[in-house]
Scaffold this motif. Structure first.
Motif, short mmCIF file in Angstrom:
data_model
loop_
_atom_site.label_atom_id
_atom_site.label_comp_id
_atom_site.label_asym_id
_atom_site.label_seq_id
_atom_site.Cartn_x
_atom_site.Cartn_y
_atom_site.Cartn_z
N ALA A 1 -7.47 15.15 -7.46
CA ALA A 1 -8.45 14.51 -8.34
C ALA A 1 -8.72 13.07 -7.91
O ALA A 1 -9.87 12.60 -7.90
CB ALA A 1 -7.98 14.55 -9.79
N LEU A 2 -7.66 12.34 -7.55
CA LEU A 2 -7.83 10.96 -7.09
C LEU A 2 -8.58 10.92 -5.77
O LEU A 2 -9.49 10.10 -5.59
CB LEU A 2 -6.46 10.29 -6.93
CG LEU A 2 -6.48 8.88 -6.34
CD1 LEU A 2 -7.18 7.91 -7.28
CD2 LEU A 2 -5.06 8.40 -6.02
N ILE A 3 -8.20 11.80 -4.85
CA ILE A 3 -8.86 11.84 -3.55
C ILE A 3 -10.35 12.14 -3.73
O ILE A 3 -11.21 11.50 -3.11
CB ILE A 3 -8.19 12.87 -2.63
CG1 ILE A 3 -6.75 12.44 -2.33
CG2 ILE A 3 -8.97 13.05 -1.34
CD1 ILE A 3 -5.92 13.48 -1.61
N GLU B 1 -8.44 13.34 3.70
CA GLU B 1 -7.10 13.85 3.97
C GLU B 1 -6.08 13.34 2.95
O GLU B 1 -5.17 14.06 2.56
CB GLU B 1 -6.68 13.46 5.39
CG GLU B 1 -5.45 14.16 5.89
CD GLU B 1 -5.28 14.02 7.39
OE1 GLU B 1 -5.36 15.04 8.10
OE2 GLU B 1 -5.08 12.88 7.85
N GLN B 2 -6.27 12.09 2.52
CA GLN B 2 -5.35 11.49 1.56
C GLN B 2 -6.02 10.24 1.01
O GLN B 2 -7.11 9.87 1.44
CB GLN B 2 -4.02 11.13 2.24
CG GLN B 2 -4.18 10.21 3.44
CD GLN B 2 -2.93 10.13 4.29
OE1 GLN B 2 -2.04 10.96 4.20
NE2 GLN B 2 -2.84 9.11 5.13
N ALA B 3 -5.38 9.62 0.06
CA ALA B 3 -5.88 8.37 -0.50
C ALA B 3 -4.90 7.24 -0.19
O ALA B 3 -3.70 7.47 -0.04
CB ALA B 3 -6.08 8.49 -2.00
N ALA C 1 0.84 -1.20 0.00
CA ALA C 1 0.00 0.00 0.00
C ALA C 1 0.87 1.24 0.00
O ALA C 1 2.02 1.23 0.46
CB ALA C 1 -0.92 0.00 1.21
N ARG C 2 0.30 2.31 -0.53
CA ARG C 2 1.01 3.58 -0.49
C ARG C 2 0.01 4.72 -0.28
O ARG C 2 -1.17 4.62 -0.64
CB ARG C 2 1.80 3.82 -1.78
CG ARG C 2 0.99 3.91 -3.05
CD ARG C 2 1.90 3.98 -4.26
NE ARG C 2 1.18 4.00 -5.52
CZ ARG C 2 0.85 5.12 -6.16
NH1 ARG C 2 1.19 6.30 -5.65
NH2 ARG C 2 0.22 5.06 -7.32
N VAL C 3 0.51 5.75 0.33
CA VAL C 3 -0.28 6.95 0.60
C VAL C 3 -0.14 7.93 -0.55
O VAL C 3 0.97 8.16 -1.04
CB VAL C 3 0.18 7.61 1.92
CG1 VAL C 3 -0.53 8.95 2.13
CG2 VAL C 3 -0.05 6.68 3.09
N VAL C 4 -1.26 8.49 -0.99
CA VAL C 4 -1.24 9.54 -2.02
C VAL C 4 -1.91 10.78 -1.43
O VAL C 4 -3.11 10.79 -1.17
CB VAL C 4 -2.00 9.09 -3.29
CG1 VAL C 4 -1.98 10.20 -4.33
CG2 VAL C 4 -1.40 7.80 -3.85
N ASP C 5 -1.11 11.81 -1.20
CA ASP C 5 -1.66 13.04 -0.61
C ASP C 5 -1.48 14.25 -1.52
O ASP C 5 -1.78 15.38 -1.11
CB ASP C 5 -1.04 13.31 0.76
CG ASP C 5 0.48 13.44 0.71
OD1 ASP C 5 1.05 13.49 -0.41
OD2 ASP C 5 1.11 13.48 1.79
N ASP C 6 -1.00 14.01 -2.74
CA ASP C 6 -0.73 15.12 -3.65
C ASP C 6 -1.51 14.99 -4.96
O ASP C 6 -1.08 15.53 -5.99
CB ASP C 6 0.77 15.21 -3.94
CG ASP C 6 1.33 13.92 -4.57
OD1 ASP C 6 0.56 12.94 -4.67
OD2 ASP C 6 2.52 13.91 -4.93
#
Length: 205
Positions: free
Chosen positions: A137-139, A152-154, A129-134
């Motif tokens: 559009a995905l969030i 807050e993040q995906a 798993a990985r965090v995407v906070d930037d």
């Protein structure tokens, strides 16, 4: 070219196999391994199961191996199937401890445990798993519509293997949304019978 190890080796380490051998279950699991192990992609069965879930347990570990399990919830289907190997969900603002986020920053191995208490089923998913906070559009894409939480993040989860557990020792539990229609129906029927009883009493007075 060497054959790939069975997908179940993600959990069945040499130590695990030694215990299975000692306790008599190795032969059955060896047959599983001969067929390649557990499934490694999203099937229609898994996709359907995921769309019905409103609760999941998400396990990570830090670089030292210290495990941590976090509950994640939302409306039914808050975990989205993005492709045959990838799941995604929005991580909402909470107590701001960020243990899962920190763990994933140094160790991307992760695990999802999806229980279905009402039907006594559970699915285990191993992966990374990985965090995407930037990626706003995905969030936004993963955020459930009209759900009262702050995204807050995906989290993007890449599946490496998954398996279905037996129903042993899963005690049936039902969500409020599952029992409310039944209770409302009973209340309506009780009110109907009480009204009929009152009318019957009135005719005899």
């Amino acid at each position: 070219m060497a054959a790939l190890p069975p997908s179940s080796d993600i959990a069945f380490t040499a130590a695990v196999k030694a215990v299975q051998e000692r306790r008599g279950s190795r032969r059955a699991y060896r047959r599983l391994e001969e067929k390649g192990g557990w499934r490694t992609t999203v099937t229609p069965e898994l996709a359907q199961f995921i769309t019905q879930r409103d609760s999941v347990y998400f396990a990570t570990a830090n670089a030292a191996g210290q495990p941590y399990i976090q509950h994640r919830g939302g409306p039914k289907g808050f975990i989205r199937v993005l492709d045959e190997k990838t799941l995604g969900f929005t991580d909402y603002g909470g107590n701001r401890q960020y243990i899962t986020t920190g763990n994933l920053a140094e160790n991307d191995r992760a695990f999802l445990f999806l229980p279905d208490y009402a039907h006594r089923r559970r699915i285990k998913i191993w992966g990374r798993a990985r965090v995407v906070d930037d990626d706003p559009a995905l969030i936004e894409r993963l955020m459930p519509r009209d759900y009262p939480a702050t995204p807050e993040q995906a989290i993007l989860f890449t599946i490496e293997a998954w398996d279905i557990n037996c129903p042993q020792h899963i005690h049936r539990r039902y969500a409020h949304r599952q029992i409310k229609p039944v209770i409302d129906g009973l209340k309506a029927r009780i009110a109907e019978l009480e009204a009929a009883l009152e009318a019957e009493r009135g005719r005899h007075n």
